[in-house]
Design a protein around this motif. Structure first.
Motif, PDB file in Angstrom:
ATOM      1  N   ASP A  82       0.826  -1.220   0.000  1.00  0.00           N
ATOM      2  CA  ASP A  82       0.000   0.000   0.000  1.00  0.00           C
ATOM      3  C   ASP A  82       0.855   1.263   0.000  1.00  0.00           C
ATOM      4  O   ASP A  82       0.630   2.179  -0.796  1.00  0.00           O
ATOM      5  CB  ASP A  82      -0.936   0.021   1.218  1.00  0.00           C
ATOM      6  CG  ASP A  82      -2.083  -0.976   1.089  1.00  0.00           C
ATOM      7  OD1 ASP A  82      -2.284  -1.502  -0.013  1.00  0.00           O
ATOM      8  OD2 ASP A  82      -2.758  -1.226   2.104  1.00  0.00           O
ATOM      9  N   ARG A  85       3.213   1.636  -3.249  1.00  0.00           N
ATOM     10  CA  ARG A  85       2.519   2.105  -4.447  1.00  0.00           C
ATOM     11  C   ARG A  85       2.423   3.635  -4.469  1.00  0.00           C
ATOM     12  O   ARG A  85       2.677   4.280  -5.496  1.00  0.00           O
ATOM     13  CB  ARG A  85       1.118   1.483  -4.499  1.00  0.00           C
ATOM     14  CG  ARG A  85       0.331   1.833  -5.742  1.00  0.00           C
ATOM     15  CD  ARG A  85      -1.060   1.240  -5.667  1.00  0.00           C
ATOM     16  NE  ARG A  85      -1.862   1.666  -6.802  1.00  0.00           N
ATOM     17  CZ  ARG A  85      -3.187   1.577  -6.839  1.00  0.00           C
ATOM     18  NH1 ARG A  85      -3.846   1.083  -5.802  1.00  0.00           N
ATOM     19  NH2 ARG A  85      -3.854   1.973  -7.903  1.00  0.00           N
ATOM     20  N   LYS A 113       0.663  -7.998  -6.582  1.00  0.00           N
ATOM     21  CA  LYS A 113      -0.337  -6.924  -6.555  1.00  0.00           C
ATOM     22  C   LYS A 113       0.188  -5.674  -7.269  1.00  0.00           C
ATOM     23  O   LYS A 113      -0.530  -5.072  -8.080  1.00  0.00           O
ATOM     24  CB  LYS A 113      -0.682  -6.604  -5.099  1.00  0.00           C
ATOM     25  CG  LYS A 113      -1.668  -5.460  -4.900  1.00  0.00           C
ATOM     26  CD  LYS A 113      -1.912  -5.260  -3.405  1.00  0.00           C
ATOM     27  CE  LYS A 113      -2.567  -3.943  -3.100  1.00  0.00           C
ATOM     28  NZ  LYS A 113      -2.671  -3.708  -1.653  1.00  0.00           N
ATOM     29  N   LEU A 114       1.425  -5.294  -6.984  1.00  0.00           N
ATOM     30  CA  LEU A 114       1.981  -4.090  -7.602  1.00  0.00           C
ATOM     31  C   LEU A 114       2.261  -4.290  -9.085  1.00  0.00           C
ATOM     32  O   LEU A 114       2.070  -3.377  -9.896  1.00  0.00           O
ATOM     33  CB  LEU A 114       3.251  -3.656  -6.869  1.00  0.00           C
ATOM     34  CG  LEU A 114       3.023  -3.161  -5.432  1.00  0.00           C
ATOM     35  CD1 LEU A 114       4.342  -2.789  -4.771  1.00  0.00           C
ATOM     36  CD2 LEU A 114       2.075  -1.975  -5.394  1.00  0.00           C
ATOM     37  N   ASP A 116       0.506  -6.206 -11.037  1.00  0.00           N
ATOM     38  CA  ASP A 116      -0.824  -6.137 -11.667  1.00  0.00           C
ATOM     39  C   ASP A 116      -1.252  -4.690 -11.903  1.00  0.00           C
ATOM     40  O   ASP A 116      -1.980  -4.387 -12.851  1.00  0.00           O
ATOM     41  CB  ASP A 116      -1.874  -6.835 -10.792  1.00  0.00           C
ATOM     42  CG  ASP A 116      -1.755  -8.353 -10.845  1.00  0.00           C
ATOM     43  OD1 ASP A 116      -1.028  -8.853 -11.729  1.00  0.00           O
ATOM     44  OD2 ASP A 116      -2.355  -9.022  -9.983  1.00  0.00           O
ATOM     45  N   LYS A 117      -0.803  -3.802 -11.023  1.00  0.00           N
ATOM     46  CA  LYS A 117      -1.170  -2.388 -11.133  1.00  0.00           C
ATOM     47  C   LYS A 117      -0.128  -1.590 -11.934  1.00  0.00           C
ATOM     48  O   LYS A 117      -0.210  -0.370 -12.027  1.00  0.00           O
ATOM     49  CB  LYS A 117      -1.342  -1.775  -9.737  1.00  0.00           C
ATOM     50  CG  LYS A 117      -2.511  -2.376  -8.953  1.00  0.00           C
ATOM     51  CD  LYS A 117      -2.626  -1.776  -7.572  1.00  0.00           C
ATOM     52  CE  LYS A 117      -3.739  -2.448  -6.768  1.00  0.00           C
ATOM     53  NZ  LYS A 117      -5.067  -2.234  -7.324  1.00  0.00           N
ATOM     54  N   VAL A 119       3.046  -1.152 -11.224  1.00  0.00           N
ATOM     55  CA  VAL A 119       4.026  -0.435 -10.391  1.00  0.00           C
ATOM     56  C   VAL A 119       5.286  -1.291 -10.272  1.00  0.00           C
ATOM     57  O   VAL A 119       5.404  -2.110  -9.378  1.00  0.00           O
ATOM     58  CB  VAL A 119       3.455  -0.141  -8.990  1.00  0.00           C
ATOM     59  CG1 VAL A 119       4.447   0.671  -8.163  1.00  0.00           C
ATOM     60  CG2 VAL A 119       2.126   0.588  -9.093  1.00  0.00           C
TER      61      VAL A 119
END
Length: 257
Positions: A82, A85, A113-114, A116-117, A119
């Motif tokens: 979190d 990012r 997760k990052l 996928d975004k 980042v």
């Protein structure tokens, strides 16, 4: 003291794992098991258990950090990314963010997760122990640790390690559960932590024990003034803290002289 003596002492030393007393070596293993267990549902549990408040607490941490373009930032116990990012967007292509976590499962969830975004360009992922950070002296402009310090066995050693890797003038921010300032609020919070938290853990992650440990670990964590004193003893200056949500959470800030 030589390494052999130090290792022998570690085996004999005890510490707390929640309310239990365990050997220091055993604590590291048990904390790892907790986060292996909850990694895949960690974000969902954070939202459920804090009513989404953790997002506001983290946003305040970012705003307080003073991060700017080109900075180097270390996000210790960065978990699912979190803070990383947000920092990644602020520091830009000239800067760097290192997401560090001792737990391989949490690191993988954060990396996936990052990615996928999208980042990834200015972010590194490093499995690291907060007590022995594998980075050069005077390297980072900002170091953060969010809801991770209470799981560290030797908190004073970790704070000294964070001081070492900061540049002079660099800032440490510790976001952590703390002690409610109102006695009535404190009783309500206790009831919530020890009744609702393990039940929610069982329903969402099928793991009540891990969330019982997390509730206990919050109670065993140093209060606001004690943690401020630990930062000053390690060598930080301009130390202060800001209570949020009635002291359930506190953000401590210190500067490397």
């Amino acid at each position: 003291m030589n390494d052999q003596q130090h290792n022998s002492d570690d085996q004999n030393s005890t510490t707390h794992f929640g309310y239990k007393t365990v050997s220091e070596n055993e604590k590291a293993h048990k904390v790892a098991e907790v986060f292996h267990s909850v990694a895949s549902r960690y974000d969902l549990m954070n939202d459920v258990l804090s009513g989404g408040m953790h997002r506001l607490w983290k946003r305040f941490t970012i705003e307080t950090s003073g991060a700017r373009k080109g900075n180097k930032v270390l996000d210790i116990a960065g978990g699912t990314g979190d803070l990383t990012r947000k920092f990644s967007a602020i520091v830009g292509s000239e800067g760097e963010v290192v997401l560090a976590d001792i737990n391989d499962s949490m690191l993988k969830v954060g990396r996936d997760k990052l990615m996928d975004k999208g980042v990834v360009n200015n972010v590194r992922f490093v499995q690291a122990d907060a007590e022995k950070l594998p980075f050069p002296d005077n390297y980072f402009d900002i170091v953060t640790i969010s809801f991770g310090l209470r799981n560290v066995t030797h908190k004073d050693a970790a704070i000294r390690s964070m001081l070492r890797v900061l540049k002079p003038g660099g800032r440490l921010l510790i976001l952590e559960f703390s002690k409610p300032t109102n006695s009535f609020f404190s009783k309500v919070y206790d009831a919530y932590s020890f009744s609702f938290l393990p039940v929610a853990g069982r329903l969402i992650t099928n793991d009540a024990e891990s969330y019982r440990y997390l509730a206990e670990s919050i109670r065993m964590h140093p209060d606001q003034e004690t943690l401020k004193g630990m930062m000053e003893e390690a060598g930080f200056v301009q130390t202060k803290y800001h209570n949020m949500t009635g002291g359930i959470v506190a953000l401590h800030r210190g500067v490397k002289p």
